[in-house]
Design a protein around this motif. Structure first.
Motif, PDB file in Angstrom:
ATOM      1  N   LYS A 196      38.559  13.667 -17.246  1.00 41.56           N
ATOM      2  CA  LYS A 196      39.121  12.816 -16.188  1.00 41.56           C
ATOM      3  C   LYS A 196      38.984  13.491 -14.828  1.00 41.56           C
ATOM      4  CE  LYS A 196      42.408  10.167 -18.918  1.00 41.56           C
ATOM      5  NZ  LYS A 196      43.826   9.847 -19.143  1.00 41.56           N
ATOM      6  N   SER A 197      39.242  14.797 -14.785  1.00 39.99           N
ATOM      7  CA  SER A 197      39.134  15.539 -13.540  1.00 39.99           C
ATOM      8  C   SER A 197      37.693  15.542 -13.046  1.00 39.99           C
ATOM      9  CB  SER A 197      39.627  16.970 -13.737  1.00 39.99           C
ATOM     10  OG  SER A 197      39.458  17.709 -12.551  1.00 39.99           O
ATOM     11  N   ALA A 198      36.756  15.776 -13.952  1.00 37.96           N
ATOM     12  CA  ALA A 198      35.338  15.782 -13.577  1.00 37.96           C
ATOM     13  C   ALA A 198      34.914  14.400 -13.088  1.00 37.96           C
ATOM     14  CB  ALA A 198      34.479  16.221 -14.755  1.00 37.96           C
ATOM     15  N   LYS A 199      35.386  13.359 -13.747  1.00 37.66           N
ATOM     16  CA  LYS A 199      35.048  11.996 -13.337  1.00 37.66           C
ATOM     17  C   LYS A 199      35.610  11.700 -11.949  1.00 37.66           C
ATOM     18  CE  LYS A 199      35.481   7.152 -14.629  1.00 37.66           C
ATOM     19  NZ  LYS A 199      36.020   6.185 -15.565  1.00 37.66           N
ATOM     20  N   LEU A 202      33.471  10.679  -8.661  1.00 38.32           N
ATOM     21  CA  LEU A 202      33.735   9.438  -7.931  1.00 38.32           C
ATOM     22  C   LEU A 202      34.053   9.696  -6.461  1.00 38.32           C
ATOM     23  CD1 LEU A 202      35.835   7.469 -10.584  1.00 38.32           C
ATOM     24  CD2 LEU A 202      33.486   7.003  -9.851  1.00 38.32           C
ATOM     25  N   GLN A 203      34.877  10.697  -6.196  1.00 37.97           N
ATOM     26  CA  GLN A 203      35.226  11.025  -4.808  1.00 37.97           C
ATOM     27  C   GLN A 203      34.004  11.544  -4.047  1.00 37.97           C
ATOM     28  OE1 GLN A 203      38.026  10.654  -2.873  1.00 37.97           O
ATOM     29  NE2 GLN A 203      38.687   9.382  -4.566  1.00 37.97           N
ATOM     30  N   ARG A 204      33.203  12.366  -4.715  1.00 42.84           N
ATOM     31  CA  ARG A 204      31.991  12.887  -4.080  1.00 42.84           C
ATOM     32  C   ARG A 204      31.041  11.736  -3.737  1.00 42.84           C
ATOM     33  NH1 ARG A 204      30.139  17.087  -7.636  1.00 42.84           N
ATOM     34  NH2 ARG A 204      31.535  18.483  -6.520  1.00 42.84           N
ATOM     35  N   ASN A 205      30.861  10.815  -4.672  1.00 46.31           N
ATOM     36  CA  ASN A 205      29.989   9.656  -4.426  1.00 46.31           C
ATOM     37  C   ASN A 205      30.522   8.805  -3.275  1.00 46.31           C
ATOM     38  OD1 ASN A 205      28.268  10.411  -6.476  1.00 46.31           O
ATOM     39  ND2 ASN A 205      29.103   8.976  -7.963  1.00 46.31           N
ATOM     40  N   ARG A 206      31.825   8.624  -3.235  1.00 47.00           N
ATOM     41  CA  ARG A 206      32.453   7.865  -2.154  1.00 47.00           C
ATOM     42  C   ARG A 206      32.181   8.530  -0.811  1.00 47.00           C
ATOM     43  NH1 ARG A 206      38.621   7.525  -0.919  1.00 47.00           N
ATOM     44  NH2 ARG A 206      38.637   5.874   0.630  1.00 47.00           N
ATOM     45  N   GLY A 207      32.351   9.839  -0.773  1.00 45.43           N
ATOM     46  CA  GLY A 207      32.104  10.590   0.459  1.00 45.43           C
ATOM     47  C   GLY A 207      30.656  10.509   0.900  1.00 45.43           C
ATOM     48  N   ARG A 230      31.407  20.343   2.433  1.00 45.93           N
ATOM     49  CA  ARG A 230      32.600  20.445   1.583  1.00 45.93           C
ATOM     50  C   ARG A 230      32.505  19.563   0.348  1.00 45.93           C
ATOM     51  NH1 ARG A 230      35.857  19.536   6.316  1.00 45.93           N
ATOM     52  NH2 ARG A 230      37.143  18.183   5.068  1.00 45.93           N
ATOM     53  N   LEU A 231      31.691  18.519   0.397  1.00 46.49           N
ATOM     54  CA  LEU A 231      31.520  17.666  -0.785  1.00 46.49           C
ATOM     55  C   LEU A 231      30.819  18.403  -1.926  1.00 46.49           C
ATOM     56  CD1 LEU A 231      30.508  14.194   0.700  1.00 46.49           C
ATOM     57  CD2 LEU A 231      32.692  14.851  -0.303  1.00 46.49           C
ATOM     58  N   GLU A 232      30.177  19.513  -1.630  1.00 46.00           N
ATOM     59  CA  GLU A 232      29.502  20.307  -2.663  1.00 46.00           C
ATOM     60  C   GLU A 232      30.491  21.088  -3.527  1.00 46.00           C
ATOM     61  OE1 GLU A 232      26.235  20.081  -3.270  1.00 46.00           O
ATOM     62  OE2 GLU A 232      26.155  18.603  -1.665  1.00 46.00           O
ATOM     63  N   SER A 233      31.725  21.163  -3.089  1.00 46.93           N
ATOM     64  CA  SER A 233      32.759  21.907  -3.799  1.00 46.93           C
ATOM     65  C   SER A 233      33.076  21.257  -5.151  1.00 46.93           C
ATOM     66  CB  SER A 233      34.026  21.946  -2.948  1.00 46.93           C
ATOM     67  OG  SER A 233      35.096  22.513  -3.669  1.00 46.93           O
ATOM     68  N   ASP A 234      33.639  22.049  -6.035  1.00 45.93           N
ATOM     69  CA  ASP A 234      34.137  21.525  -7.303  1.00 45.93           C
ATOM     70  C   ASP A 234      35.655  21.367  -7.278  1.00 45.93           C
ATOM     71  OD1 ASP A 234      31.653  21.284  -8.582  1.00 45.93           O
ATOM     72  OD2 ASP A 234      31.665  23.396  -9.147  1.00 45.93           O
ATOM     73  N   ASP A 235      36.238  21.592  -6.111  1.00 43.82           N
ATOM     74  CA  ASP A 235      37.679  21.473  -5.932  1.00 43.82           C
ATOM     75  C   ASP A 235      38.013  20.065  -5.439  1.00 43.82           C
ATOM     76  OD1 ASP A 235      40.426  22.609  -5.653  1.00 43.82           O
ATOM     77  OD2 ASP A 235      40.040  22.113  -3.541  1.00 43.82           O
ATOM     78  N   GLU A 243      38.556  15.531  -1.484  1.00 42.64           N
ATOM     79  CA  GLU A 243      39.403  14.467  -0.946  1.00 42.64           C
ATOM     80  C   GLU A 243      39.646  14.655   0.547  1.00 42.64           C
ATOM     81  OE1 GLU A 243      42.795  14.620  -3.570  1.00 42.64           O
ATOM     82  OE2 GLU A 243      41.937  13.073  -4.876  1.00 42.64           O
ATOM     83  N   ASN A 244      39.842  15.889   0.987  1.00 43.48           N
ATOM     84  CA  ASN A 244      40.037  16.155   2.409  1.00 43.48           C
ATOM     85  C   ASN A 244      38.769  15.839   3.201  1.00 43.48           C
ATOM     86  OD1 ASN A 244      42.714  16.927   2.157  1.00 43.48           O
ATOM     87  ND2 ASN A 244      42.213  19.089   1.912  1.00 43.48           N
ATOM     88  N   ALA A 245      37.619  16.131   2.626  1.00 39.74           N
ATOM     89  CA  ALA A 245      36.350  15.802   3.279  1.00 39.74           C
ATOM     90  C   ALA A 245      36.206  14.291   3.430  1.00 39.74           C
ATOM     91  CB  ALA A 245      35.176  16.380   2.483  1.00 39.74           C
TER      92      ALA A 245
END
Length: 90
Positions: free
Chosen positions: A11-14, A18-23, A59-64, A69-71
């Protein structure tokens, strides 16, 4: 127990994906707007938007998840500022 941990990790990876794709989508759309309407906005705003997009893209390259989300929030904020500036000119 291990299955629950695996499910939580999935779930965390998903969520991260999703957030990375949105960004990434927001960055692409905002860059497109700057390219299309860049001549209609101040150089200061154009520079601010492009700098924010570049910073967020890194920052979207992060795994955090929090970093991602902040990006995304930063992208949303500058995109909104760009939109407001363009609407004020209309």
């Amino acid at each position: 127990m291990e299955a629950e941990k695996s499910t939580a990790n999935d779930k965390s990876a998903k969520t991260i994906i999703l957030q990375r794709n949105r960004g990434e989508s927001l960055i692409e759309n905002t860059r497109r707007s700057v390219a299309e309407f860049g001549k209609d906005i101040s150089m200061e705003l154009k520079h601010k938007v492009l700098e924010a997009l570049n910073n967020a893209e890194e920052r979207l390259e992060s795994d955090d998840l929090m970093t991602i989300e902040n990006a995304v929030k930063e992208i949303e904020n500058v995109a909104q500022e760009l939109t407001e500036s363009l609407m004020a000119m209309a």
